[in-house]
Design an enzyme around this catalytic site. Structure first.
Site, PDB file in Angstrom:
ATOM      1  N   ARG A 243       0.444  15.222 -10.437  1.00 45.40           N
ATOM      2  CA  ARG A 243       0.214  14.797  -9.048  1.00 45.40           C
ATOM      3  C   ARG A 243      -0.552  15.854  -8.256  1.00 45.40           C
ATOM      4  O   ARG A 243      -1.275  15.516  -7.313  1.00 45.40           O
ATOM      5  CB  ARG A 243       1.564  14.461  -8.394  1.00 45.40           C
ATOM      6  N   TYR A 362      -2.441   5.793  -8.816  1.00 43.22           N
ATOM      7  CA  TYR A 362      -2.006   6.323 -10.123  1.00 43.22           C
ATOM      8  C   TYR A 362      -1.206   7.627 -10.024  1.00 43.22           C
ATOM      9  O   TYR A 362      -1.196   8.289  -9.018  1.00 43.22           O
ATOM     10  CB  TYR A 362      -3.117   6.386 -11.155  1.00 43.22           C
ATOM     11  N   GLU A 363      -0.513   7.913 -11.121  1.00 48.78           N
ATOM     12  CA  GLU A 363       0.428   9.048 -11.218  1.00 48.78           C
ATOM     13  C   GLU A 363       1.478   9.008 -10.103  1.00 48.78           C
ATOM     14  O   GLU A 363       1.880  10.037  -9.566  1.00 48.78           O
ATOM     15  CB  GLU A 363      -0.333  10.370 -11.309  1.00 48.78           C
ATOM     16  N   GLY A 364       1.893   7.796  -9.785  1.00 51.50           N
ATOM     17  CA  GLY A 364       2.880   7.578  -8.732  1.00 51.50           C
ATOM     18  C   GLY A 364       2.204   7.121  -7.462  1.00 51.50           C
ATOM     19  O   GLY A 364       1.426   7.871  -6.855  1.00 51.50           O
TER      20      GLY A 364
END
Ligand code: COS
Length: 379
Positions: A243, A362-364
């Site tokens: 992140r 993306y990535e949370g």
């Protein structure tokens, strides 16, 4: 808080800036239009050491800190977020995960090749029904003694078609819920492992996003990362660092859009003067500049936390949440400042606007980052 850069960090930042301007910029519009993977550019980034930036030199890496990595991500992303996501996934998900949790044999076999860019890696967590709700893994890795048998589908996998090595998260023991999940290293070409069609995306169109299908794929036990049941923790820990990379990507998209808008506003004339002389435009630039600097401080803080050995789950989530919002808002305003030209591909800002959106997903997603942040406040 001291974020002054060392001489070495400034040199790395300059090298990334030069590379982005000289090597990424010339073909970026074409690659976006044709959805073409930046193959030669990735090779050159490997030569510059950008694919294993934080990896120990004994495994072929550059041995640099997270702040240096963030500086490179920002500069690359100002020009080409499709190329920078390849760098981000390879560095902070695949290499970092293997270096920190892999066995010596796994590092020797895979990490060196990944860090030098001989091959690139992919991180495979998301599924058709498990994106944010990451514990609901439907992909199974059934324990058969000396190997696992992998079955299921993964979705939206960055580097999906081009990777040589895939870190695949799968459920071994459903009863144990998230404590029954494993992370396995799967090589391209393993029988039963198929690469699905390439996604036709709104943004980061030069990056190679696929679904992956696993049909009775035999994965040796020595390819499991960590102890039995460590897979979910592995994914969470790895994504916390990922992140920071995506936050830096978002920062770069925002800064790139702002720099283009600033330049354009000093050239374009309307009502007898450069549009930057109109307060409507000048105030937009002031807001963009301020929020980009605030995002930069959050990104640097998260990188410093990681380098200092402090917890970065929350600072990384805050950096990603805020920087991705700034990327989206800044890119929209940059298009607005460009007027009709902003809607045309040649001016780059429409692409940056399309690329910005994925940083909120993306990535949370931003909503997931708010879960992480609010839980830390309320616990
Ligand atoms: N580091 C280490 N462990 C972590 C962690 C972290 N950052 N975050 C959670 N965990 C652990 C918890 O400690 C817990 O383990 P124990 O029960 O053994 O203590 C386990 O993971 C489950 O945590 P939790 O109960 O908080 O799980 P939730 O289902 O509530 O989900 C969120 C937590 C929402 C934060 C998580 O599912 C998440 O991050 N989802 C988004 C995933 C994502 O980024 N998807 C995009 C795919 S990659 S493009």
């Amino acid at each position: 808080m001291d974020f002054s850069l060392t001489e070495e960090q400034k040199l790395i930042q300059q090298a990334a800036r030069d590379f982005a301007q000289n090597e990424l910029l010339p073909g970026v519009i074409d690659r976006d239009e044709k959805q073409e993977f930046p193959k030669q550019e990735v090779q050159k980034m490997a030569e510059l050491g950008f694919l294993g930036m934080m990896v120990d030199p004994k495994y072929g890496g550059s041995g640099l800190d997270t702040l240096s990595y963030v500086l490179v991500m920002e500069e690359l992303s100002k020009v080409d977020a499709s190329s920078s996501v390849i760098v981000s996934v390879n560095n902070s998900l695949v290499c970092w995960g293997l270096e920190n949790f892999g066995t010596e044999e796994q590092k020797e076999k895979y990490l060196t090749r990944l860090a030098t860019g001989e091959i690139i890696g992919a991180f495979c967590l998301s599924e058709p029904e498990a994106g944010s709700d990451a514990t609901s893994q439907k992909t199974t890795a059934i324990d058969k003694g000396d190997h696992y048998v992998l079955n299921g589908t993964k979705n939206w996998i960055t580097n999906g078609g081009t990777a040589g090595v895939y870190l695949v998260i799968a459920q071994t023991d459903k009863e144990k819920k998230h404590r029954g999940i494993n992370a396995l290293i799967v090589e391209k070409g393993t029988p039963g492992f198929e690469i699905g069609p390439k996604e036709n995306k709104l943004g980061i169109r030069g990056s190679d996003t696929h679904s992956l299908i696993f049909n009775d794929v035999k994965v040796p036990k020595e390819n499991r990362i960590g102890d039995d049941g460590f897979g979910f923790k592995f994914a969470m820990k790895t994504l916390s660092g990922g992140r920071i990379g995506i936050a830096a990507q978002a920062l770069g998209i925002a800064a790139g859009a702002y720099e283009l808008a600033l330049k354009y506003s000093k050239e374009r004339k309307a009502f007898g003067t450069e549009i930057s002389n109109h307060q409507a435009i000048a105030f937009k630039l002031a807001d963009m500049h301020t929020s980009i600097q605030a995002a930069r401080l959050l990104v640097y803080q998260a990188a410093k936390d990681k380098d200092n050995g402090s917890n970065y789950d929350v600072s990384g989530a805050m950096a990603k949440l805020y920087a991705s919002k700034v990327a989206m808002e800044t890119a929209i305003e940059a298009v607005q400042i460009h007027g009709g030209n902003g809607f045309v591909k040649d001016y780059h800002v429409e692409r940056l606007m399309r690329d910005a959106k994925i940083t909120q997903i993306y990535e949370g997603t931003s909503e997931i980052q708010k879960i992480v942040i609010s839980r830390s406040i309320l616990k």
